[in-house]
Scaffold this motif. Structure first.
Motif, PDB file in Angstrom:
ATOM      1  N   PHE A  54      48.887  69.574  22.687  1.00 16.06           N
ATOM      2  CA  PHE A  54      47.712  69.506  22.798  1.00 16.06           C
ATOM      3  C   PHE A  54      47.478  70.674  21.980  1.00 16.06           C
ATOM      4  CE2 PHE A  54      48.371  70.311  27.170  1.00 16.06           C
ATOM      5  CZ  PHE A  54      48.708  68.717  28.001  1.00 16.06           C
ATOM      6  N   VAL A  55      46.849  70.248  20.749  1.00 15.50           N
ATOM      7  CA  VAL A  55      46.013  70.358  19.380  1.00 15.50           C
ATOM      8  C   VAL A  55      44.678  70.644  19.549  1.00 15.50           C
ATOM      9  CG1 VAL A  55      45.816  69.861  16.906  1.00 15.50           C
ATOM     10  CG2 VAL A  55      47.391  69.203  18.385  1.00 15.50           C
ATOM     11  N   ASP A  56      44.168  72.155  19.296  1.00 15.98           N
ATOM     12  CA  ASP A  56      43.236  72.657  19.460  1.00 15.98           C
ATOM     13  C   ASP A  56      42.262  73.257  18.550  1.00 15.98           C
ATOM     14  OD1 ASP A  56      40.755  74.292  21.014  1.00 15.98           O
ATOM     15  OD2 ASP A  56      42.353  75.764  22.295  1.00 15.98           O
ATOM     16  N   VAL A  57      41.587  72.864  18.275  1.00 15.64           N
ATOM     17  CA  VAL A  57      40.593  72.727  17.027  1.00 15.64           C
ATOM     18  C   VAL A  57      39.494  73.566  17.123  1.00 15.64           C
ATOM     19  CG1 VAL A  57      40.762  70.593  16.360  1.00 15.64           C
ATOM     20  CG2 VAL A  57      38.780  70.997  17.259  1.00 15.64           C
ATOM     21  N   HIS A  58      39.434  74.103  18.602  1.00 13.55           N
ATOM     22  CA  HIS A  58      38.024  75.114  18.755  1.00 13.55           C
ATOM     23  C   HIS A  58      38.599  75.995  19.362  1.00 13.55           C
ATOM     24  CE1 HIS A  58      33.823  75.853  17.935  1.00 13.55           C
ATOM     25  NE2 HIS A  58      34.097  77.160  18.879  1.00 13.55           N
ATOM     26  N   ILE A  59      39.640  77.114  18.506  1.00  4.15           N
ATOM     27  CA  ILE A  59      39.419  78.550  19.602  1.00  4.15           C
ATOM     28  C   ILE A  59      39.371  80.384  19.254  1.00  4.15           C
ATOM     29  CG2 ILE A  59      41.828  77.781  19.080  1.00  4.15           C
ATOM     30  CD1 ILE A  59      42.322  79.668  21.531  1.00  4.15           C
ATOM     31  N   HIS A  60      38.744  80.781  19.489  1.00 12.64           N
ATOM     32  CA  HIS A  60      37.985  82.147  18.999  1.00 12.64           C
ATOM     33  C   HIS A  60      38.959  82.742  19.571  1.00 12.64           C
ATOM     34  CE1 HIS A  60      34.431  80.668  17.388  1.00 12.64           C
ATOM     35  NE2 HIS A  60      34.216  80.104  18.763  1.00 12.64           N
ATOM     36  N   GLY A  61      40.156  83.054  20.297  1.00 18.10           N
ATOM     37  CA  GLY A  61      40.568  83.929  21.053  1.00 18.10           C
ATOM     38  C   GLY A  61      41.610  83.721  21.922  1.00 18.10           C
ATOM     39  N   ALA A  62      42.264  85.020  22.737  1.00 13.47           N
ATOM     40  CA  ALA A  62      42.545  84.850  24.432  1.00 13.47           C
ATOM     41  C   ALA A  62      43.577  86.379  24.272  1.00 13.47           C
ATOM     42  CB  ALA A  62      43.961  83.282  24.467  1.00 13.47           C
ATOM     43  N   VAL A  63      44.494  86.581  25.481  1.00 18.32           N
ATOM     44  CA  VAL A  63      45.173  87.344  26.197  1.00 18.32           C
ATOM     45  C   VAL A  63      43.904  88.680  25.060  1.00 18.32           C
ATOM     46  CG1 VAL A  63      46.569  86.503  26.836  1.00 18.32           C
ATOM     47  CG2 VAL A  63      46.396  87.022  24.391  1.00 18.32           C
ATOM     48  N   GLY A  64      42.885  89.464  25.089  1.00 21.17           N
ATOM     49  CA  GLY A  64      42.227  90.124  24.922  1.00 21.17           C
ATOM     50  C   GLY A  64      41.973  90.488  23.486  1.00 21.17           C
ATOM     51  N   ILE A  65      42.215  89.331  22.480  1.00 16.66           N
ATOM     52  CA  ILE A  65      42.304  89.225  20.671  1.00 16.66           C
ATOM     53  C   ILE A  65      41.461  88.121  20.200  1.00 16.66           C
ATOM     54  CG2 ILE A  65      43.947  88.917  18.953  1.00 16.66           C
ATOM     55  CD1 ILE A  65      46.579  89.785  20.996  1.00 16.66           C
ATOM     56  N   VAL A  67      39.885  86.153  17.326  1.00 20.36           N
ATOM     57  CA  VAL A  67      40.316  85.838  15.781  1.00 20.36           C
ATOM     58  C   VAL A  67      39.412  86.805  14.658  1.00 20.36           C
ATOM     59  CG1 VAL A  67      40.216  84.130  14.492  1.00 20.36           C
ATOM     60  CG2 VAL A  67      41.266  83.323  16.967  1.00 20.36           C
ATOM     61  N   ASN A  68      37.859  87.321  15.108  1.00 18.49           N
ATOM     62  CA  ASN A  68      37.640  87.661  13.787  1.00 18.49           C
ATOM     63  C   ASN A  68      38.147  89.228  13.903  1.00 18.49           C
ATOM     64  OD1 ASN A  68      35.374  85.405  14.112  1.00 18.49           O
ATOM     65  ND2 ASN A  68      34.134  86.691  13.185  1.00 18.49           N
ATOM     66  N   GLU A  69      39.250  89.817  14.132  1.00 19.76           N
ATOM     67  CA  GLU A  69      38.971  91.134  14.967  1.00 19.76           C
ATOM     68  C   GLU A  69      40.885  91.222  14.659  1.00 19.76           C
ATOM     69  OE1 GLU A  69      36.752  93.901  14.113  1.00 19.76           O
ATOM     70  OE2 GLU A  69      35.372  92.208  14.582  1.00 19.76           O
ATOM     71  N   ALA A  70      41.250  90.083  14.870  1.00 21.62           N
ATOM     72  CA  ALA A  70      42.884  90.306  14.896  1.00 21.62           C
ATOM     73  C   ALA A  70      43.559  90.328  13.451  1.00 21.62           C
ATOM     74  CB  ALA A  70      43.554  89.070  15.695  1.00 21.62           C
ATOM     75  N   ASP A  71      44.591  91.712  13.561  1.00 26.36           N
ATOM     76  CA  ASP A  71      45.801  91.575  12.774  1.00 26.36           C
ATOM     77  C   ASP A  71      46.446  89.464  12.813  1.00 26.36           C
ATOM     78  OD1 ASP A  71      47.109  92.230  14.591  1.00 26.36           O
ATOM     79  OD2 ASP A  71      47.551  94.103  13.571  1.00 26.36           O
ATOM     80  N   ALA A  72      47.710  89.530  12.010  1.00 28.58           N
ATOM     81  CA  ALA A  72      48.175  88.467  12.639  1.00 28.58           C
ATOM     82  C   ALA A  72      49.598  89.361  13.710  1.00 28.58           C
ATOM     83  CB  ALA A  72      49.337  89.003  10.867  1.00 28.58           C
ATOM     84  N   GLU A  73      49.987  90.304  13.667  1.00 31.75           N
ATOM     85  CA  GLU A  73      50.362  90.295  14.735  1.00 31.75           C
ATOM     86  C   GLU A  73      49.562  90.354  16.423  1.00 31.75           C
ATOM     87  OE1 GLU A  73      52.790  92.080  11.512  1.00 31.75           O
ATOM     88  OE2 GLU A  73      50.347  92.464  12.430  1.00 31.75           O
ATOM     89  N   GLY A  74      48.251  90.142  15.958  1.00 35.66           N
ATOM     90  CA  GLY A  74      47.496  90.088  17.437  1.00 35.66           C
ATOM     91  C   GLY A  74      47.263  88.542  17.117  1.00 35.66           C
ATOM     92  N   LEU A  75      47.290  87.806  16.264  1.00 40.47           N
ATOM     93  CA  LEU A  75      47.024  86.488  16.321  1.00 40.47           C
ATOM     94  C   LEU A  75      48.493  86.068  16.916  1.00 40.47           C
ATOM     95  CD1 LEU A  75      45.587  85.959  12.611  1.00 40.47           C
ATOM     96  CD2 LEU A  75      44.651  85.317  15.040  1.00 40.47           C
TER      97      LEU A  75
END
Length: 460
Positions: A54-65, A67-75
């Motif tokens: 599956f290819v998701d072209v629109h996702i802002h986050g998951a598992v409490g993380i 994208v706007n606030e995450a570091d690479a490890e969170g991503l």
């Protein structure tokens, strides 16, 4: 060459379902697939249907993380969660934010692109800027205080310092990744919007129409400028009316325009999902999750984008009363579309082939020799059995039924392929699989027989 072998399994090709015994992988690509097992010994997977990843072209986050606030490890944690849910490629999606945080986020995405190599995670392939250039009256859950005017874009010469993301700015005035796909969702009717679309397309961006109430004339100009896709169809756009085409009506009527849609049963009524996707045809529709940070965490209250959002029974809502993204996965969307009567071939197009094509990822999105070996196996109960990315199994469900599923009976039950309910065996029959043999009135029953199971007399 590495082979993955299957028993009583099938794969979803571009235009049909084919029985499969093995797939040969070399260098991360599919080299061969066959109907005859290419090695001795037991199978790796049984009773699965193999889809393109599956290819998701629109996702802002998951598992409490987020994208706007995450570091690479969170991503990476988001990406690991996605892999468990069948996603093999994704576009981290950012909402309108400060220029400073955009720069930070892009830096972390650049780091992610390096860190993810060889790891058991869905692979980020670019960035999707949602709603930076949007209509304030169609903001949805986005923060209008961060919206920008298309004629007042930031340029490198206007910035102080030599931050690398400034150097990589192009027509949008937004920070760019070192490598990867760049996509934005925007409203063409904002001041200078159509001109911006022309510049973005010339600069290699994918431009999607969304968060808009543009009239048909403006939409036609946007199409001519290169905008050929629409974001979360029906949501944050004017709808269809018998005396007013609306943005959604224009999208349905415009032959060469594609759209993506959130199939969570909340953003769009399931029957309307069916109507829209049948009207446009599955060849022109992509599924998206539009998932936000609480995805995978269950109901509750969460801090997101400067406010508190609540999740209740799978529905998100912010303090302004708007739906604030979804908490589904692409796997959830796939299951819903199958439940709405779309075939496995049609769903594979919407979940894999079409989004891959939208992003220009010609090396994936379909099960073909020479394509990247990004695959997802779904068992007869509809669960993810395994996810393969670049030829490597990155997630595998615990195989409670190994070493083998035994054929333990036959039945005239009319149950479709899938879980067979009680009635043939005493006890709980929920772990049995009933598989109808083509051209036969009989079904084979597979399973393991833990004591004290027994055959019920008279069952046929």
């Amino acid at each position: 060459m590495n082979f993955i072998s299957f028993l009583n399994s099938s794969m979803v090709l571009f235009d049909h379902i084919s029985q499969i015994a093995s797939i040969g992988v070399e260098g991360g690509d599919i080299e061969v697939f066959s109907h005859a097992d290419s090695r001795k010994g037991g199978s790796d997977y049984e009773l699965v249907t193999v889809f393109p990843g599956f290819v998701d072209v629109h996702i802002h986050g998951a598992v409490g993380i987020d994208v706007n606030e995450a570091d690479a490890e969170g991503l990476l944690k988001i990406a690991a969660f996605l892999a468990k849910n069948g996603v093999t490629a994704w576009m981290p999606t950012v909402v309108p934010d400060s220029d400073e945080n955009y720069r930070r986020t892009i830096d972390e995405l650049d780091r992610l692109m390096e860190l993810q190599k060889g790891k058991a995670v869905a692979q980020a392939v670019g960035v999707h800027y949602e709603g930076v250039f949007a209509n304030e009256k169609m903001c949805g859950a986005l923060r209008p205080e961060y919206f920008r005017d298309a004629k007042e874009r930031t340029t490198p010469s206007a910035q102080s310092g030599d931050h690398p993301s400034f150097v990589r700015r192009g027509a949008s005035g937004l920070p760019r990744l070192q490598n990867g796909v760049h996509m934005t969702t925007m409203a063409p009717e904002i001041d200078g919007g159509v001109e911006l679309i022309e510049e973005l397309v010339a600069d290699g961006w994918i431009v999607s129409i969304g968060h808009t109430r543009a009239d048909a004339e403006t939409l036609e100009r946007a199409y001519a400028a290169g905008a050929r896709h629409m974001t979360h169809f029906f949501n944050a756009m004017t709808g269809v009316h018998h005396r007013d085409l609306g943005v959604a009506g224009w999208g349905l009527a415009k032959r060469d325009v594609t759209f993506d849609i959130i199939a969570d049963g909340i953003h769009v009524h399931p029957d309307m999902v069916r109507v829209a996707c049948r009207s446009k045809t599955p060849d022109n529709v992509s599924l998206i999750s539009d998932s936000v940070a609480p995805t995978g965490l269950g109901d509750g209250e969460y801090a997101l984008w400067g406010e508190t959002i609540t999740v209740e029974d799978g529905r998100t809502q912010n303090e302004r009363g708007s739906i604030a993204g979804s908490v589904i996965t692409m796997h959830d969307a796939v299951r819903r579309m199958l439940s709405l009567g779309f075939s496995e071939v049609e769903v594979a197009k919407m979940a894999s082939t079409n989004p891959g094509r939208l992003l220009g990822l010609n090396d994936r999105g379909a099960i073909e020799v020479g394509k990247r070996a990004d695959l997802v196996g779904i068992d007869a109960a509809g669960n993810i059995a395994f996810t393969m990315i670049g030829g490597q199994i990155v997630f595998a469900e615990a195989r409670a039924w190994r070493p083998r599923l035994l054929m333990i009976g036959i039945s005239r039950e009319t149950a479709p392929v899938g879980t067979l309910g009680p009635g043939i065996f005493s006890g709980d029959a929920s772990s049995l699989i009933c598989r109808r043999e083509p051209g036969s009135r009989w079904s084979r029953i597979y399973g393991r027989l833990p004591a004290p199971w027994r055959w019920r007399r008279g069952a046929t």
